[in-house]
Design an enzyme around this catalytic site. Structure first.
Site, PDB file in Angstrom:
ATOM      1  N   HIS A 119     -83.480  23.185  94.585  1.00 58.81           N
ATOM      2  CA  HIS A 119     -82.611  22.285  95.354  1.00 58.81           C
ATOM      3  C   HIS A 119     -81.523  21.762  94.427  1.00 58.81           C
ATOM      4  O   HIS A 119     -81.805  21.403  93.283  1.00 58.81           O
ATOM      5  CB  HIS A 119     -83.466  21.133  95.902  1.00 58.81           C
ATOM      6  CG  HIS A 119     -82.678  19.993  96.449  1.00 58.81           C
ATOM      7  ND1 HIS A 119     -82.781  18.714  95.962  1.00 58.81           N
ATOM      8  CD2 HIS A 119     -81.760  19.942  97.449  1.00 58.81           C
ATOM      9  CE1 HIS A 119     -81.971  17.916  96.635  1.00 58.81           C
ATOM     10  NE2 HIS A 119     -81.336  18.640  97.542  1.00 58.81           N
ATOM     11  N   HIS A 134     -72.675  17.237  92.610  1.00 59.25           N
ATOM     12  CA  HIS A 134     -73.733  16.440  93.252  1.00 59.25           C
ATOM     13  C   HIS A 134     -73.548  15.000  92.789  1.00 59.25           C
ATOM     14  O   HIS A 134     -74.168  14.558  91.838  1.00 59.25           O
ATOM     15  CB  HIS A 134     -75.126  16.956  92.885  1.00 59.25           C
ATOM     16  CG  HIS A 134     -76.201  16.291  93.709  1.00 59.25           C
ATOM     17  ND1 HIS A 134     -77.400  15.889  93.185  1.00 59.25           N
ATOM     18  CD2 HIS A 134     -76.238  15.957  95.031  1.00 59.25           C
ATOM     19  CE1 HIS A 134     -78.132  15.328  94.147  1.00 59.25           C
ATOM     20  NE2 HIS A 134     -77.447  15.370  95.271  1.00 59.25           N
TER      21      HIS A 134
END
Length: 316
Positions: free
Chosen positions: A31, A106
């Site tokens: 992930h 991110h």
């Protein structure tokens, strides 16, 4: 994760499994795969809310953001050597920067996408029987020209290793080996239609539980597996817990790994051990900090169940 022990796991599977559709195999993924390095000196990414961007002007806040932005400790090469074959990718241009360079993102900006692609391609050249899934599923601050630039870089990086769009059930390891193809690109943006080597995002559904509660997560994974399409798509089981704002506020200093992941990984791994791949079974399973437990090896071992079923059928 023993270094290199799963580097050639696809090529080492029992020969019968190389004829199974990849959508029926158990495949470990990560992930936010690229988040092992984020640049706390760069501006906060366009994937963040305005309030966070304002707060991040304080350098301490950026340091704390890093603790919650990093979801992996291993580089692409280390993940690949450990057996990870699916990569969850979020990308962005850097607003204000001249040119069309694209970065992983991110919360904070990561490495250039090109550098990551080259690292992956080097591994694939050294391990010709391994196949990977690159899932470009979030794009930020990108116009069509940025997408065209990125797609051309993907083509430049992998060339003939790219697997052109095909019926999902036709794609087996044997199929890829015969064509010397190793890379399936999933691209969640309409331009995919103009490039035969881009697969549409809807071929890689990845339902997201969006919870901090491990029991709710496991229930969600069971429910969404039961709703999985029998044909025509791959399937991602996201075995991840997602911090809420209050979780982050309460545990600012500790970060994601120490707050949610360490405590719950054993339960998540136990759920993985009870699964079976195949039609309506698990396919790709993703996790945070894939090296903290024997995650990849546990997922890969599920393929033995397929083999047992196959042998039972051929004997009967």
């Amino acid at each position: 994760m023993a270094e290199g022990s799963n580097a050639d796991w696809m090529g080492s599977l029992a020969p019968a499994l190389s004829t199974f559709p990849l959508a029926h195999l158990a495949i470990p993924g990560s992930h936010d795969s690229f988040s092992y390095w984020v640049d706390e000196k760069s501006p906060v990414g366009p994937d963040q809310a305005t309030a966070i961007k304002r707060l991040a002007k304080i350098s301490l806040v950026k340091k704390l953001m890093k603790k919650w932005s990093v979801t992996q400790n291993l580089t692409f090469k280390e993940q690949l050597e450990g057996g990870i074959r699916y990569f969850d990718l979020r990308v962005s241009s850097k607003p204000g920067e001249v040119g069309q360079e694209i970065y992983f993102i991110h919360g904070l900006f990561g490495i250039k996408v090109w550098d990551g692609l080259m690292e992956i391609n080097t591994f694939l050249s050294q391990h010709p029987k391994e196949a990977i899934f690159l899932d470009f599923n979030h794009f930020y601050a990108m116009e069509d020209q940025h997408h065209i630039y990125l797609i051309n870089r993907i083509r430049e990086a992998f060339g003939s290793k790219l697997c052109t769009m095909e019926h999902v059930e036709n794609v087996t390891l044997q199929y890829l080996w015969e064509k010397s193809q190793q890379v399936l690109i999933f691209y969640h943006y309409p331009l995919y239609q103009e490039y035969p080597f881009l697969w549409p995002g809807n071929k890689m559904p990845a339902p997201w539980a969006n919870t901090t509660n491990v029991h709710k997560l496991l229930q969600f994974l069971e429910t969404t597996l039961g709703e999985r399409a029998q044909h025509g798509t791959f399937h991602v089981s996201q075995a991840i817990l997602t911090p809420r704002v209050k979780t982050i506020a309460r545990h600012l200093i500790r970060g994601l790994k120490n707050t949610l992941v360490h405590r719950n990984l054993p339960m998540i791994l136990n759920w993985v051990k009870t699964q079976k791949p195949g039609v309506m079974g698990v396919n790709i399973i993703t996790s945070d900090f894939v090296e903290l437990v024997d995650f990849a090896a546990t997922v890969i071992a599920l393929n033995d169940l397929l083999l047992e079923g196959h042998q039972a059928m051929t004997k009967s």
